[in-house]
Write a protein that holds these residues in place. Structure first.
Motif, PDB file in Angstrom:
ATOM      1  N   GLY A   1       0.349  -3.920  -2.900  1.00  0.00           N
ATOM      2  CA  GLY A   1       0.612  -2.791  -2.019  1.00  0.00           C
ATOM      3  C   GLY A   1       1.093  -1.589  -2.799  1.00  0.00           C
ATOM      4  O   GLY A   1       1.542  -1.706  -3.945  1.00  0.00           O
TER       5      GLY A   1
ATOM      6  N   GLU B   1      -4.588   4.664   0.187  1.00  0.00           N
ATOM      7  CA  GLU B   1      -3.369   3.940   0.583  1.00  0.00           C
ATOM      8  C   GLU B   1      -3.690   2.944   1.711  1.00  0.00           C
ATOM      9  O   GLU B   1      -3.216   1.809   1.704  1.00  0.00           O
TER      10      GLU B   1
ATOM     11  N   ASP C   1      -3.221  -1.112   1.408  1.00  0.00           N
ATOM     12  CA  ASP C   1      -2.171  -1.746   2.230  1.00  0.00           C
ATOM     13  C   ASP C   1      -2.708  -2.442   3.483  1.00  0.00           C
ATOM     14  O   ASP C   1      -2.043  -3.318   4.028  1.00  0.00           O
TER      15      ASP C   1
ATOM     16  N   TYR D   1       1.864   4.492   4.780  1.00  0.00           N
ATOM     17  CA  TYR D   1       2.345   3.127   4.492  1.00  0.00           C
ATOM     18  C   TYR D   1       2.829   2.461   5.774  1.00  0.00           C
ATOM     19  O   TYR D   1       2.448   1.325   6.079  1.00  0.00           O
TER      20      TYR D   1
ATOM     21  N   LYS E   1       1.118  -0.831   7.342  1.00  0.00           N
ATOM     22  CA  LYS E   1       1.867  -2.101   7.453  1.00  0.00           C
ATOM     23  C   LYS E   1       2.003  -2.529   8.915  1.00  0.00           C
ATOM     24  O   LYS E   1       1.990  -3.728   9.213  1.00  0.00           O
TER      25      LYS E   1
END
Ligand SMILES: NC(=O)c1ccc[n+]([C@@H]2O[C@H](COP(=O)([O-])OP(=O)(O)OC[C@H]3O[C@@H](n4cnc5c(N)ncnc54)[C@H](OP(=O)(O)O)[C@@H]3O)[C@@H](O)[C@H]2O)c1
Length: 254
Positions: free
Chosen positions: A87, A106, A110, A151, A155
């Protein structure tokens, strides 16, 4: 699942939490394989964890995931555990964002990466008597961190995907676990957030991984060590308050 005598693949195992997993799981008598991109990090792991097998592979690139699967399964057909750990976490001011490439990158690392890794290895895992997928998300999947918007979104997406995967794998040989770490002392935690997290205490990576292994062996669906447990509770009781508190705590210090 007892983590002993297993063959385990960890993405992003050349630093921080992934490298600590490799260290502890290898010491516990497992065959451990790790991936990473950076040559210098790979060299360091080869030097310090000599029993660990290292693959240079980008866990977000579909073609590299496909060739990783071919190589790993031909050399290690007993593979039964995948830890999707790779990650990155960027400090991003949405008022100053330029272009979309970094944002897409990103999300690829992730969120799409762990999903594609799972898809690529799922057939094989379904054929094992007992197998396991561990997805490493974050406390910010439960309460978003405004300074890390992409992020947090990725997530949160991984958290949702993992819950769906777990439900669909019911009745199969594949167990699905989500590790939801709190702030953990690694290069990621201190990297782009040196100013924001200055003076903040994070969990020791050794302690985090010990708790994660204990949670896996106890068959927990979600492992939420330390502050991640608090974030889980507060995300239901007072989500806006908790989000504001995290932003306040992380206002850059001189
Ligand atoms: N540290 C924390 O506070 C914290 C809190 C919650 C959740 N987490 C999660 O825990 C996981 C591990 O984080 P960490 O703190 O250990 O970070 P870290 O020290 O920066 O390590 C990240 C590892 O992932 C590898 N990596 C990154 N992108 C990759 C890619 N596309 N393909 C293959 N490997 C890749 C890195 O090596 P290369 O860059 O050389 O590829 C490195 O080995 C991440 O998913 C992170 O979101 C961390």
């Amino acid at each position: 699942m007892k983590l002993n005598g297993k063959t385990i693949l960890i993405t992003g195992g050349t630093s921080g939490i992934g490298m600590e997993f490799a260290n502890q799981l290898s010491a516990a008598g497992n065959t451990v394989l790790v991936t990473g991109r950076g040559a210098e990090r790979i060299r360091k792991v080869r030097q310090t964890l000599q029993n660990v097998h290292v693959f240079q592979s980008d866990a977000s690139e579909p073609s590299e995931i496909a060739s990783l699967q071919r190589e790993v399964l031909s050399k290690f057909p007993a593979l039964s555990v995948i830890i999707n750990n790779a990650g990155i976490m960027r400090n991003l001011d949405l008022n100053k964002i330029e272009g979309g490439a970094d944002v897409a990158r990103e999300i690829a690392i992730d969120l799409s990466g762990p999903i594609l890794m799972t898809q690529q290895f799922l057939d094989h895992l379904l054929q094992q008597n007992e197998s396991l997928i561990v997805n490493v998300s974050s406390g910010f999947a439960l309460v978003p961190f405004s300074m890390s918007p992409i992020y947090s979104a990725a997530k949160a997406g991984l958290h949702a995907y993992t819950r769906c995967l777990r439900m669909q794998m019911k009745g199969t040989s594949v167990k699905v676990i989500e590790l939801i770490p709190p702030g953990t002392e690694t290069p990621m935690f201190r990297g782009e957030f040196a100013k924001e997290f200055k003076g903040q205490k994070a969990m020791d990576a050794k302690v985090l991984v010990k708790k994660a292994i204990a949670g896996i062996e106890a068959n927990q669906d979600e492992i939420r060590p330390g502050l991640a447990r608090v974030l889980g509770v507060m995300s239901r009781l007072a989500p806006d308050f908790m989000m504001a508190q995290i932003t306040k705590m992380s206002t850059p210090k001189p």
